[in-house]
Design a protein around this motif. Structure first.
Motif, PDB file in Angstrom:
ATOM      1  N   UNK A 213       0.841  -1.179   0.000  1.00 19.42           N
ATOM      2  CA  UNK A 213       0.000   0.000   0.000  1.00 19.42           C
ATOM      3  C   UNK A 213       0.884   1.239   0.000  1.00 19.42           C
ATOM      4  N   UNK A 214       0.584   2.190  -0.856  1.00 16.65           N
ATOM      5  CA  UNK A 214       1.390   3.403  -0.899  1.00 16.65           C
ATOM      6  C   UNK A 214       1.285   4.155   0.424  1.00 16.65           C
ATOM      7  N   UNK A 215       0.173   4.005   1.109  1.00 15.88           N
ATOM      8  CA  UNK A 215      -0.006   4.649   2.400  1.00 15.88           C
ATOM      9  C   UNK A 215       0.998   4.104   3.404  1.00 15.88           C
ATOM     10  N   UNK A 216       1.239   2.777   3.362  1.00 18.99           N
ATOM     11  CA  UNK A 216       2.214   2.180   4.260  1.00 18.99           C
ATOM     12  C   UNK A 216       3.641   2.478   3.816  1.00 18.99           C
ATOM     13  N   UNK A 217       3.851   2.501   2.513  1.00 22.28           N
ATOM     14  CA  UNK A 217       5.200   2.698   2.002  1.00 22.28           C
ATOM     15  C   UNK A 217       5.793   4.004   2.512  1.00 22.28           C
ATOM     16  N   UNK A 218       5.001   5.032   2.561  1.00 22.17           N
ATOM     17  CA  UNK A 218       5.537   6.321   3.002  1.00 22.17           C
ATOM     18  C   UNK A 218       5.848   6.325   4.497  1.00 22.17           C
ATOM     19  N   UNK A 219       5.265   5.355   5.244  1.00 22.37           N
ATOM     20  CA  UNK A 219       5.530   5.276   6.673  1.00 22.37           C
ATOM     21  C   UNK A 219       6.777   4.459   6.992  1.00 22.37           C
ATOM     22  N   UNK A 220       7.163   3.596   6.072  1.00 21.19           N
ATOM     23  CA  UNK A 220       8.336   2.760   6.298  1.00 21.19           C
ATOM     24  C   UNK A 220       9.611   3.575   6.096  1.00 21.19           C
ATOM     25  N   UNK A 221      10.671   3.156   6.764  1.00 22.57           N
ATOM     26  CA  UNK A 221      11.902   3.939   6.782  1.00 22.57           C
ATOM     27  C   UNK A 221      12.889   3.502   5.694  1.00 22.57           C
ATOM     28  N   UNK A 222      12.395   3.289   4.482  1.00 23.45           N
ATOM     29  CA  UNK A 222      13.281   2.880   3.396  1.00 23.45           C
ATOM     30  C   UNK A 222      13.979   4.100   2.787  1.00 23.45           C
ATOM     31  N   UNK A 223      15.240   3.873   2.413  1.00 22.59           N
ATOM     32  CA  UNK A 223      15.970   4.922   1.706  1.00 22.59           C
ATOM     33  C   UNK A 223      16.095   4.618   0.211  1.00 22.59           C
ATOM     34  N   UNK A 224      15.932   3.339  -0.153  1.00 25.54           N
ATOM     35  CA  UNK A 224      16.116   2.935  -1.549  1.00 25.54           C
ATOM     36  C   UNK A 224      14.966   2.050  -2.003  1.00 25.54           C
ATOM     37  N   UNK A 225      14.527   2.251  -3.221  1.00 27.02           N
ATOM     38  CA  UNK A 225      13.481   1.438  -3.835  1.00 27.02           C
ATOM     39  C   UNK A 225      14.091   0.770  -5.069  1.00 27.02           C
ATOM     40  N   UNK A 226      13.955  -0.563  -5.167  1.00 27.58           N
ATOM     41  CA  UNK A 226      14.539  -1.293  -6.290  1.00 27.58           C
ATOM     42  C   UNK A 226      13.442  -1.763  -7.232  1.00 27.58           C
ATOM     43  N   UNK A 227      13.601  -1.434  -8.503  1.00 26.41           N
ATOM     44  CA  UNK A 227      12.641  -1.845  -9.527  1.00 26.41           C
ATOM     45  C   UNK A 227      12.925  -3.292  -9.906  1.00 26.41           C
ATOM     46  N   UNK A 228      11.921  -4.134  -9.843  1.00 30.72           N
ATOM     47  CA  UNK A 228      12.112  -5.553 -10.112  1.00 30.72           C
ATOM     48  C   UNK A 228      12.506  -5.785 -11.570  1.00 30.72           C
ATOM     49  N   UNK A 229      13.345  -6.821 -11.767  1.00 33.30           N
ATOM     50  CA  UNK A 229      13.848  -7.146 -13.108  1.00 33.30           C
ATOM     51  C   UNK A 229      12.739  -7.531 -14.073  1.00 33.30           C
ATOM     52  N   UNK A 230      11.596  -7.988 -13.560  1.00 38.33           N
ATOM     53  CA  UNK A 230      10.499  -8.376 -14.445  1.00 38.33           C
ATOM     54  C   UNK A 230       9.945  -7.170 -15.204  1.00 38.33           C
ATOM     55  N   UNK A 231      10.042  -5.988 -14.615  1.00 37.18           N
ATOM     56  CA  UNK A 231       9.615  -4.775 -15.311  1.00 37.18           C
ATOM     57  C   UNK A 231      10.693  -4.276 -16.268  1.00 37.18           C
TER      58      UNK A 231
END
Length: 310
Positions: A213-231
């Motif tokens: 959920x994008x709502x949860x994603x903004x609450x998590x403390x991630x610094x990096x987002x990795x685009x999956x190889x399937x895309x």
């Protein structure tokens, strides 16, 4: 009890123990409290995953595991901006066992906890050795499995390893998948916050193939987002895939996150990603996973030392 007989079932201790373990699995499948004598038929009839399951319990003590390293490049400068540690299993009889094969089994039988701890320690030790040798300081990326992430002693174990190896936590980035993050949202938020307080960086892998959920994603403390190889694989031929990648990059930018594209294999993919605003990439186009010795020459010393937040 599993039984293997010399010399019929092997002429050395390692082979005899292996075949006795296979016979033991046959007993377990039949309800335990019994014994089974190994035969060639036992090996043929035992499901492959059960054999691997059994081998996994002894592989670490027999030093069959190793780490390979794949660089992540900043395509604007052409320099390495991070290195990802990848686990490899070299079995003496089976050869190189694919991570896609053995990791799910290790996750299921619990071996992944000890194995993951070994991998983190080995990777941190290697990174510190690179730093002590005067090579370029770049963050090390290590994957955490779901079971590892949910271990109650994850943070104390991690802090202990960092202290043992002398690696500053700023140079360690832990990576979990989107599916792991969403299994228990409340737990994920708590663990990620503890890890962030410990000083390590955090990234979310396989983004877009799960159900975050994008709502949860903004609450998590991630610094990096990795685009999956399937895309990335269909990026240049599928407009829908390209639109998803573009949206993912825009989302990362909006959340002030770095974005890395995995599985880049062609110049066309690289050019398309750059046109969409993604400059951090890893894949066979740049470098396959290789040994620590093969990575070292790529870590050309430079001053000033790069910051993980750059």
């Amino acid at each position: 009890m599993g039984i293997a007989l010399y010399p019929r079932d092997g002429d050395d201790a390692e082979t005899l123990i292996k075949n006795a373990d296979i016979a033991l699995y046959e007993v377990k499948q039949r309800g335990r409290n019994n014994y089974h004598v190994y035969t060639c038929a036992t090996n043929a009839e035992t499901p492959h995953f059960l054999i691997l399951d059994n081998y996994l319990h002894h592989a670490l003590e027999r030093e069959e595991f190793a780490l390979e390293y794949q660089p992540i490049f900043d395509t604007r400068s052409g320099s390495i901006c991070a290195v990802e540690a990848l686990l490899r299993w070299h079995h003496p009889d089976l050869g190189l066992v694919s991570p896609q094969t053995f990791l799910p089994i290790a996750e299921e039988n619990g071996a992944i906890v000890e194995l993951g701890q070994w991998a983190i320690r080995a990777a941190c030790t290697q990174t510190r050795a690179w730093q002590d040798a005067g090579l370029t300081w770049v963050p090390l990326v290590v994957n955490l499995s779901t079971r590892q992430f949910q271990q109650s002693d994850l943070v104390p174990m991690l802090v202990e390893i960092l202290q043992e190896t002398g690696l500053d936590p700023r140079w360690l980035e832990l990576e979990i998948t989107e599916m792991t993050a969403m299994q228990d949202v409340e737990l994920t938020a708590q663990v990620l916050m503890k890890l962030k307080r410990a000083g390590v960086s955090l990234s979310i892998d396989d983004f877009g193939i799960g159900y975050a959920s994008l709502n949860y994603l903004k609450q998590f403390a991630f610094q990096t987002l990795k685009i999956d190889r399937s895309f990335v694989g269909n990026l240049t031929v599928d407009p829908a895939q390209k639109a998803i990648v573009a949206a993912t990059i825009a989302l990362a930018d909006a959340l002030n996150m770095k974005v890395v594209a995995e599985g880049v294999e062609t110049d066309a993919q690289r050019e398309s990603l750059q046109s969409l605003g993604c400059d951090r990439m890893q894949g066979y186009l740049f470098k396959p996973p290789v040994s620590a010795e093969a990575i070292a020459p790529l870590l050309v010393p430079q001053l000033p030392r790069p910051s993980p937040s750059s």
